[in-house]
Design an enzyme around this catalytic site. Structure first.
Site, PDB file in Angstrom:
ATOM      1  N   SER A  30       0.821  -1.221   0.000  1.00 39.88           N
ATOM      2  CA  SER A  30       0.000   0.000   0.000  1.00 39.88           C
ATOM      3  C   SER A  30       0.850   1.264   0.000  1.00 39.88           C
ATOM      4  O   SER A  30       0.334   2.341  -0.263  1.00 39.88           O
ATOM      5  CB  SER A  30      -0.934   0.010   1.216  1.00 39.88           C
ATOM      6  OG  SER A  30      -1.877  -1.020   1.098  1.00 39.88           O
ATOM      7  N   GLU A  90       7.815 -11.643  -1.694  1.00 41.91           N
ATOM      8  CA  GLU A  90       6.485 -12.059  -1.230  1.00 41.91           C
ATOM      9  C   GLU A  90       5.865 -13.151  -2.098  1.00 41.91           C
ATOM     10  O   GLU A  90       5.185 -14.026  -1.579  1.00 41.91           O
ATOM     11  CB  GLU A  90       5.557 -10.846  -1.163  1.00 41.91           C
ATOM     12  CG  GLU A  90       5.992  -9.848  -0.098  1.00 41.91           C
ATOM     13  CD  GLU A  90       5.085  -8.628  -0.047  1.00 41.91           C
ATOM     14  OE1 GLU A  90       3.929  -8.761   0.355  1.00 41.91           O
ATOM     15  OE2 GLU A  90       5.542  -7.531  -0.430  1.00 41.91           O
ATOM     16  N   HIS A 112      28.358   4.344  -6.540  1.00 37.66           N
ATOM     17  CA  HIS A 112      29.236   4.958  -5.544  1.00 37.66           C
ATOM     18  C   HIS A 112      29.442   4.058  -4.336  1.00 37.66           C
ATOM     19  O   HIS A 112      29.996   4.476  -3.332  1.00 37.66           O
ATOM     20  CB  HIS A 112      28.671   6.323  -5.135  1.00 37.66           C
ATOM     21  CG  HIS A 112      28.597   7.251  -6.308  1.00 37.66           C
ATOM     22  ND1 HIS A 112      29.635   8.070  -6.679  1.00 37.66           N
ATOM     23  CD2 HIS A 112      27.626   7.431  -7.232  1.00 37.66           C
ATOM     24  CE1 HIS A 112      29.306   8.735  -7.779  1.00 37.66           C
ATOM     25  NE2 HIS A 112      28.090   8.362  -8.134  1.00 37.66           N
ATOM     26  N   LYS A 136       2.545  -9.968  12.110  1.00 35.22           N
ATOM     27  CA  LYS A 136       1.389  -9.139  12.454  1.00 35.22           C
ATOM     28  C   LYS A 136       0.642  -9.760  13.642  1.00 35.22           C
ATOM     29  O   LYS A 136       0.219  -9.057  14.560  1.00 35.22           O
ATOM     30  CB  LYS A 136       0.451  -8.990  11.251  1.00 35.22           C
ATOM     31  CG  LYS A 136       0.965  -8.023  10.178  1.00 35.22           C
ATOM     32  CD  LYS A 136      -0.058  -7.791   9.059  1.00 35.22           C
ATOM     33  CE  LYS A 136       0.462  -6.787   8.031  1.00 35.22           C
ATOM     34  NZ  LYS A 136      -0.433  -6.527   6.913  1.00 35.22           N
TER      35      LYS A 136
HETATM   36  C1  F6R Z   1       0.855  -8.354   1.064  1.00 31.71           C
HETATM   37  C2  F6R Z   1       1.549  -7.076   0.929  1.00 31.71           C
HETATM   38  C3  F6R Z   1       2.041  -6.390   2.171  1.00 31.71           C
HETATM   39  C4  F6R Z   1       0.985  -5.430   2.717  1.00 31.71           C
HETATM   40  C5  F6R Z   1       1.466  -4.756   4.004  1.00 31.71           C
HETATM   41  C6  F6R Z   1       0.488  -3.692   4.516  1.00 31.71           C
HETATM   42  O1  F6R Z   1       0.339  -8.755  -0.173  1.00 31.71           O
HETATM   43  O2  F6R Z   1       1.741  -6.603  -0.150  1.00 31.71           O
HETATM   44  O3  F6R Z   1       3.244  -5.720   1.852  1.00 31.71           O
HETATM   45  O4  F6R Z   1       0.702  -4.450   1.759  1.00 31.71           O
HETATM   46  O5  F6R Z   1       1.655  -5.717   5.002  1.00 31.71           O
HETATM   47  O6  F6R Z   1      -0.823  -4.161   4.555  1.00 31.71           O
HETATM   48  P1  F6R Z   1      -1.995  -3.255   3.930  1.00 31.71           P
HETATM   49  O7  F6R Z   1      -1.625  -3.074   2.483  1.00 31.71           O
HETATM   50  O8  F6R Z   1      -3.234  -4.063   4.102  1.00 31.71           O
HETATM   51  O9  F6R Z   1      -2.003  -1.991   4.698  1.00 31.71           O
END
Ligand code: F6R
Length: 361
Positions: free
Chosen positions: A65, A244, A260, A354
């Site tokens: 994101s 990923e 560099h 997470k």
């Molecule tokens: C998983 C991915 C991760 C998420 C990241 C944040 O496909 O791309 O990099 O984007 O853990 O989660 P969101 O995007 O839901 O805020």
């Protein structure tokens, strides 16, 4: 003729592909042109306030994101009249206040760093817009009376790159920061559709460059090097997609800075350099100085790396050329996962982190 190192034709066995990719990551990758079209329509019709007069723009987000913010920042930087930053943290910069435009971007709406940064930006009186599928972020934004651009759920955030890129780009133009590049958007989607015709799973490996590249990368650590400007961000996108999707270690860097420091690393013992597959992301519209720099680096790298692949941007506009360098990496990383026999969709390590962090509160 040199014997093929890895049997690329494994990627032509459609039944095998379907079994190895139960959540259909390849389907998500293949439908990117339609996703982009939908993202553009959503962004053009979203309700936005009539805000103006910003000192700067700050995008809050993580991972898939946040990268949309990087793409938009890199694309607009040469013409944007205010600074733009992408903030990947719980905290926000001290300058964020009532003269800031803050865009909180989280596909799930539940990412704790983004939620914490969103709370701080709201407390500071910034004008805040959320881009999300829902979750806690949508709830908090709506409760605070902030506008929310709702994008469709059901994808992995990294596969929703069209939703990360276009709503942000179009929202910034609708808020008066630049003029929407309509013809570039049309061109970008057309370029993606043409690339899909060459890279999709139905095209046999013998004439599918994305499948061939994946086969070259088997058992090797990809190092993706981007020419100047937005190509550095695209290189980072490739790295993250290899991480990923293919669950592979991968690295990225950007010209001219890498000349560099990193370039000296090619003097490392052969046991190390011979495991690296270098991928150069190039653009014919880069000036001669940059082309020469990349050519010389390529020669240095080719003496030691396992392999060197070169990809050239397609299209006229910056936007089209940028997406044309993103898309082959999305395909190659998904194909590499399937060659490794790995399901490209789940991100167990991210989920574990997470969950453990949420448990610790
Ligand atoms: C998983 C991915 C991760 C998420 C990241 C944040 O496909 O791309 O990099 O984007 O853990 O989660 P969101 O995007 O839901 O805020």
């Amino acid at each position: 003729m040199q014997e093929e190192r890895v049997d690329r034709s494994l990627l032509d066995d459609q039944a095998r592909l379907q079994k190895a990719d139960p959540s259909d990551m390849l389907g998500a990758v293949e439908s990117l042109p339609e996703q982009c079209r939908n993202a553009v329509a959503i962004a053009r019709s979203a309700e936005l306030p009539s805000w103006s007069d910003f000192d700067h723009v700050v995008v809050l987000g993580m991972g898939g994101s946040a990268i949309g913010g990087d793409f938009v920042r890199a694309l607009l930087e040469p013409s944007l009249q205010v600074p733009m930053a992408v903030n990947r943290d719980y905290s926000i910069p001290g300058y964020v206040g009532s003269r800031s435009l803050v865009i909180a971007s989280s596909y799930s709406g539940g990412t704790e760093e983004t939620l914490a940064a969103h709370e701080l930006a709201s407390q500071r009186g910034a004008r805040v817009l959320a881009i999300t599928t829902g979750g806690e972020l949508a709830q908090r934004a709506e409760a605070a009376g902030q506008p929310v651009v709702r994008i469709p759920g059901g994808l992995q955030p990294r596969a929703a790159v069209g939703y990360a890129l276009f709503p942000l780009l179009i929202a910034l133009s609708r808020l008066g920061l630049f003029t929407e590049p309509q013809s570039a958007i049309d061109e970008a989607i057309a370029v993606l559709a043409a690339q899909r015709d060459r890279f999709q799973r139905a095209v046999p490996a013998a004439r599918n460059p994305a499948k061939s590249l994946a086969a070259e990368l088997m058992g090797r650590a990809p190092l993706v090097l981007g020419g100047g400007g937005w190509k550095g961000v695209v290189a980072y996108r490739w790295k993250c997609q290899f991480n990923e999707n293919a669950k592979s270690l991968a690295f990225s860097n950007q010209f001219p800075e890498l000349n560099h420091n990193e370039t000296c690393g090619w003097e490392a013992p052969e046991g190390l350099t011979s495991r690296v597959a270098a991928i150069l992301l190039r653009d014919r519209s880069d000036d001669q100085r940059m082309q020469t720099r990349v050519d010389v680096t390529k020669a240095i790298v080719a003496e030691r790396a396992a392999t060197v692949a070169e990809l050239w941007a397609e299209g006229e506009s910056d936007l089209a050329r940028m997406v044309s360098l993103i898309y082959p990496g999305d395909f190659a990383s998904a194909y590499l996962a399937l060659l490794y026999g790995i399901d490209p969709t789940p991100v167990r390590m991210i989920d574990r982190l997470k969950a453990e962090l949420a448990r610790l509160g």
